[in-house]
Design an enzyme around this catalytic site. Structure first.
Site, PDB file in Angstrom:
ATOM      1  N   VAL A 171      43.951  41.299  62.868  1.00  0.00           N
ATOM      2  CA  VAL A 171      42.689  40.705  63.315  1.00  0.00           C
ATOM      3  C   VAL A 171      42.967  39.366  63.997  1.00  0.00           C
ATOM      4  O   VAL A 171      44.035  38.789  63.837  1.00  0.00           O
ATOM      5  CB  VAL A 171      41.711  40.485  62.141  1.00  0.00           C
ATOM      6  CG1 VAL A 171      41.360  41.807  61.497  1.00  0.00           C
ATOM      7  CG2 VAL A 171      42.265  39.498  61.128  1.00  0.00           C
ATOM      8  N   LYS A 222      54.803  43.599  60.937  1.00  0.00           N
ATOM      9  CA  LYS A 222      53.786  42.541  61.034  1.00  0.00           C
ATOM     10  C   LYS A 222      54.439  41.172  61.254  1.00  0.00           C
ATOM     11  O   LYS A 222      54.047  40.405  62.141  1.00  0.00           O
ATOM     12  CB  LYS A 222      52.933  42.522  59.771  1.00  0.00           C
ATOM     13  CG  LYS A 222      52.009  41.320  59.661  1.00  0.00           C
ATOM     14  CD  LYS A 222      50.924  41.320  60.717  1.00  0.00           C
ATOM     15  CE  LYS A 222      50.099  40.044  60.603  1.00  0.00           C
ATOM     16  NZ  LYS A 222      49.005  39.966  61.563  1.00  0.00           N
ATOM     17  N   CYS A 276      48.581  32.355  61.760  1.00  0.00           N
ATOM     18  CA  CYS A 276      49.565  33.453  61.793  1.00  0.00           C
ATOM     19  C   CYS A 276      50.902  33.019  62.380  1.00  0.00           C
ATOM     20  O   CYS A 276      51.941  33.101  61.749  1.00  0.00           O
ATOM     21  CB  CYS A 276      49.060  34.589  62.666  1.00  0.00           C
ATOM     22  SG  CYS A 276      47.462  35.180  62.284  1.00  0.00           S
TER      23      CYS A 276
HETATM   24  N1  SAJ Z   1      49.887  29.623  72.474  1.00  0.00           N
HETATM   25  C1  SAJ Z   1      50.725  29.039  73.429  1.00  0.00           C
HETATM   26  N2  SAJ Z   1      51.199  29.815  74.444  1.00  0.00           N
HETATM   27  C2  SAJ Z   1      50.879  31.136  74.544  1.00  0.00           C
HETATM   28  C3  SAJ Z   1      50.024  31.710  73.572  1.00  0.00           C
HETATM   29  C4  SAJ Z   1      49.527  30.937  72.544  1.00  0.00           C
HETATM   30  O1  SAJ Z   1      51.039  27.845  73.369  1.00  0.00           O
HETATM   31  O2  SAJ Z   1      51.322  31.786  75.503  1.00  0.00           O
HETATM   32  C5  SAJ Z   1      49.411  28.799  71.360  1.00  0.00           C
HETATM   33  C6  SAJ Z   1      47.902  28.716  71.251  1.00  0.00           C
HETATM   34  O3  SAJ Z   1      47.415  27.595  71.955  1.00  0.00           O
HETATM   35  C7  SAJ Z   1      47.691  28.560  69.740  1.00  0.00           C
HETATM   36  C8  SAJ Z   1      48.846  29.347  69.134  1.00  0.00           C
HETATM   37  O4  SAJ Z   1      49.840  29.453  70.160  1.00  0.00           O
HETATM   38  O5  SAJ Z   1      47.797  27.217  69.344  1.00  0.00           O
HETATM   39  C9  SAJ Z   1      48.477  30.744  68.634  1.00  0.00           C
HETATM   40  O6  SAJ Z   1      47.770  31.355  69.674  1.00  0.00           O
HETATM   41  P1  SAJ Z   1      47.537  32.975  69.647  1.00  0.00           P
HETATM   42  O7  SAJ Z   1      46.977  33.337  70.983  1.00  0.00           O
HETATM   43  O8  SAJ Z   1      48.750  33.653  69.185  1.00  0.00           O
HETATM   44  O9  SAJ Z   1      46.333  33.168  68.629  1.00  0.00           O
HETATM   45  P2  SAJ Z   1      46.355  33.510  67.074  1.00  0.00           P
HETATM   46  O10 SAJ Z   1      47.055  32.475  66.298  1.00  0.00           O
HETATM   47  O11 SAJ Z   1      44.950  33.832  66.718  1.00  0.00           O
HETATM   48  O12 SAJ Z   1      47.259  34.822  66.973  1.00  0.00           O
HETATM   49  C10 SAJ Z   1      46.652  36.044  66.744  1.00  0.00           C
HETATM   50  C11 SAJ Z   1      47.709  36.904  66.098  1.00  0.00           C
HETATM   51  N3  SAJ Z   1      47.050  38.063  65.535  1.00  0.00           N
HETATM   52  C12 SAJ Z   1      47.400  38.453  64.289  1.00  0.00           C
HETATM   53  O13 SAJ Z   1      48.249  37.910  63.625  1.00  0.00           O
HETATM   54  C13 SAJ Z   1      46.681  39.628  63.756  1.00  0.00           C
HETATM   55  C14 SAJ Z   1      48.748  37.352  67.109  1.00  0.00           C
HETATM   56  O14 SAJ Z   1      49.512  38.431  66.536  1.00  0.00           O
HETATM   57  C15 SAJ Z   1      48.117  37.847  68.370  1.00  0.00           C
HETATM   58  O15 SAJ Z   1      49.149  38.167  69.289  1.00  0.00           O
HETATM   59  C16 SAJ Z   1      47.241  36.758  68.955  1.00  0.00           C
HETATM   60  O16 SAJ Z   1      46.183  36.537  67.990  1.00  0.00           O
HETATM   61  C17 SAJ Z   1      46.639  37.178  70.283  1.00  0.00           C
HETATM   62  O17 SAJ Z   1      47.347  37.879  71.018  1.00  0.00           O
HETATM   63  O18 SAJ Z   1      45.509  36.746  70.551  1.00  0.00           O
END
Ligand code: SAJ
Length: 444
Positions: A171, A222, A276
């Site tokens: 999620v 995971k 995560c």
């Molecule tokens: N971020 C970067 N560069 C990127 C992507 C993200 O700096 O290219 C930063 C974001 O600003 C943030 C952090 O990393 O601070 C995490 O961002 P995220 O897009 O990974 O969002 P999350 O933390 O909600 O990650 C979730 C995770 N989902 C689950 O664990 C079920 C991740 O596996 C997903 O890949 C991610 O969402 C997603 O793709 O949206």
């Protein structure tokens, strides 16, 4: 009850289900299963949360499309009810466990909530029941922690008196229901037959692949999928630092790199936050803590990503120096406190690390974030009289900022952009001393 009988009860939605831990994973899971017609008992230790949910009110913050209505519906239909009393678990055929599994300051998992739920469940565990851990756990946890603890607390034998599986979730805040329905899931069973029995449960709510496997594979998938993302972001951040040093622009480099087949360079930025990505690499690493596996990339990626908020201090210091202002004693507006764009979630926010460091250096910090009540003052009013503005989160509200108005509000025209929201030429034309993460001086 044997697995064959349980499988039939799952196919017919006659199995009585329970979800322990009604957070941002457990609650939508419980509601979705109840919506399909299962009788679902939600168990939650926070009694005020129990009371709120039983009134059909969704306690989850942020914008979660469909969740509030779904919850009201399944509470009204009595398909879902919640309690703080574990005793009600004694008649449950399948128990899902969705409790928090954070990592502590030494990057080891903190399993208090998991252990407590298993210890409380054990004595009440119905013979033939299936227990499924949905929380994210380090590889080996099912075999080394969950199984022995549940056998000991229930005085029952796994695969004889009860069954055990691990089905991690995928999620994301803002897409809880959509992801639960649309993303594939790894369905790990302590035995192959257990994994097969778990399928009919998830088939009622998941419209994507269900991949049966063993528990260690489910634990690895995971934690590895999130570690993959952390390493990819760290690579992008390291290329950003290289670009700054040699006078290039990482945004241009990334765009052209990604034109090459099978490249997907992620976005460099001001840091990596959330519930995560900063945690799961350490859970993966913990899985091999006692084994002779030299981990170099995983810790290094974490170190690179954790260094980015501090790199923002370096960019800020360079820009202030250019306008003849010292960092110490300056007043700086930090734009963005959430960890993710257009989100109110602040868990492990990179802004926290930046703000802590700036305050250590004697900077007077003003925080603004349109998604967080206590910081949601008007942006231009917040930056008024500040010597610089530092963008930490790519909120849409910042993209639309009028640079002229921003410059007029600031005491000094210094803009540091940790998410590259602004075009350098435009910012410089507006009279800013501008620093964008990953953009070298010669390039300006
Ligand atoms: N971020 C970067 N560069 C990127 C992507 C993200 O700096 O290219 C930063 C974001 O600003 C943030 C952090 O990393 O601070 C995490 O961002 P995220 O897009 O990974 O969002 P999350 O933390 O909600 O990650 C979730 C995770 N989902 C689950 O664990 C079920 C991740 O596996 C997903 O890949 C991610 O969402 C997603 O793709 O949206």
């Amino acid at each position: 009850m044997n697995l064959g009988e349980l499988r039939q009860k799952l196919e017919r939605k006659e199995a009585r289900l329970a979800v322990i831990g009604l957070g941002y994973v457990g609650l939508p899971v419980a509601a979705l299963l109840a919506e399909t017609g299962f009788d679902v008992l939600g168990v939650e230790i926070r009694s005020e949360r129990v009371e709120k949910i039983n009134r059909g009110i969704c306690p989850i913050e942020g914008v979660e499309p469909g969740l509030a209505d779904l919850l009201a519906k399944v509470i009204a239909s009595h398909k879902l009810r919640t309690t703080a009393d574990y005793a009600d678990l004694k008649d449950r055929d399948v128990i899902l466990i969705d409790v928090e599994t954070p990592v502590e300051e030494h990057n080891a998992p903190r399993y208090e909530a998991l252990r407590a739920s298993l210890t409380s469940l054990g004595p009440l565990l119905k013979s033939g029941a299936l227990v499924i851990i949905e929380s994210t756990i380090a590889p080996g946890t099912m075999k080394d922690v969950v199984l022995p603890l549940l056998e000991q607390s229930s005085s029952k034998k796994v695969n004889v008196d009860f069954y055990l599986g691990h089905c991690p979730e995928r999620v994301m805040p803002g897409k809880l229901l959509k992801n639960l329905r649309m993303l594939s899931r790894v369905v790990g069973g302590m035995t192959a037959e257990t994994a097969e029995t778990m399928l009919p449960l998830y088939q009622h709510i998941v419209q994507a692949d269900l991949d049966p496997t063993d528990c260690i594979t489910a634990e690895l998938v995971k934690t590895a999928e999130n570690t993959y993302r952390d390493v990819q972001i760290a690579f992008a951040n390291e290329v950003a630092l290289i670009c700054e040093a040699v006078g290039a622009d990482v945004w241009k480099v990334r765009e052209l790199v990604n034109k090459s087949p099978n490249r997907q360079m992620h976005l460099p930025g001001a840091g990596v936050g959330g519930h995560c990505i900063p945690k799961d690499p350490w859970l993966l690493a913990y899985g091999v803590k006692d084994k002779d596996v030299p981990l170099r990339i995983i810790p290094a990626a974490r170190a690179v990503n954790n260094s980015m908020p501090l790199h923002m201090v370096k960019l800020l210091n360079g820009a202030l120096t250019e306008v003849g202002r010292e960092l110490k004693g300056a007043r700086v507006a930090v734009l963005g406190y959430a960890y993710l764009e257009d989100s109110s979630d602040t868990r492990n926010s990179p802004s926290e690390a930046l703000i802590r460091r700036l305050r250590e250096l004697g900077v007077d910090v003003i925080i603004q974030d349109p998604w967080i009540a206590e910081y949601s003052g008007d942006v231009l009013e917040c930056v008024r009289g500040c010597d610089a503005a530092v963008v930490m989160v790519a909120h849409s509200a910042y993209r639309d900022l009028d640079l002229g108005a921003l410059k007029s509000a600031l005491r000094l025209p210094v803009l540091v952009d940790g998410r590259r929201l602004f075009d350098t030429a435009r910012a410089q034309a507006a009279g800013f001393t501008y620093r964008g993460v990953g953009e070298g001086k010669k390039y300006k």
